[in-house]
Write a protein that holds these residues in place. Structure first.
Motif: not given
Length: 131
Positions: A36-40, A43-45, A51-52
């Protein structure tokens, strides 16, 4: 056959319950926290690919360095095991990665490339005639 021999050694000379908790904890941590942290973050970046990429590399560095940062395997009777300041080393490595991600490499390549072309006796500028 060799896998069976290895597994029998693990069962005979260790605590299989501890291994099961460790593997199960890894699965739970991956599925409940990391994914979930990677998916969020992705999505935000979404617009900032560099940067990703830098965050991905920093995350892998942190995962690899985590046992050393936490001092797993360190023994007070042998100071040569894990002798460095691994937290500082991790911070420096992540800072270098993020610094490399922040550099506009296309611009650097264009500037350096034009300098190399001029030094070689060719005309400066790119193929489209802009410079």
């Amino acid at each position: 056959m060799f896998i069976g021999i290895g597994l029998s050694g693990v069962v005979a000379h260790s605590r299989p319950g501890g291994w099961a908790v460790w593997v199960g904890g890894g699965v739970v941590a991956h599925d409940a926290l990391l994914t979930p942290a990677v998916l969020v973050a992705g999505t935000l970046l979404r617009r900032w690919r560099r940067l990703r990429f830098g965050m991905f590399v920093a995350g892998v560095l942190a995962l690899v360095a985590l046992p050393m940062v936490l001092g797993y395997g360190r023994h007070p009777d042998n100071p040569s095991i894990l002798p460095s300041n691994y937290l500082l080393n991790l911070v420096v490595a992540v800072a270098l990665v993020m610094g490399a991600v922040a550099v506009p490499w296309r611009w650097v390549g264009r500037v350096l490339g034009s300098g190399f072309r001029r030094a070689a006796g060719r005309s400066g500028g790119d193929r489209k005639g802009r410079g």
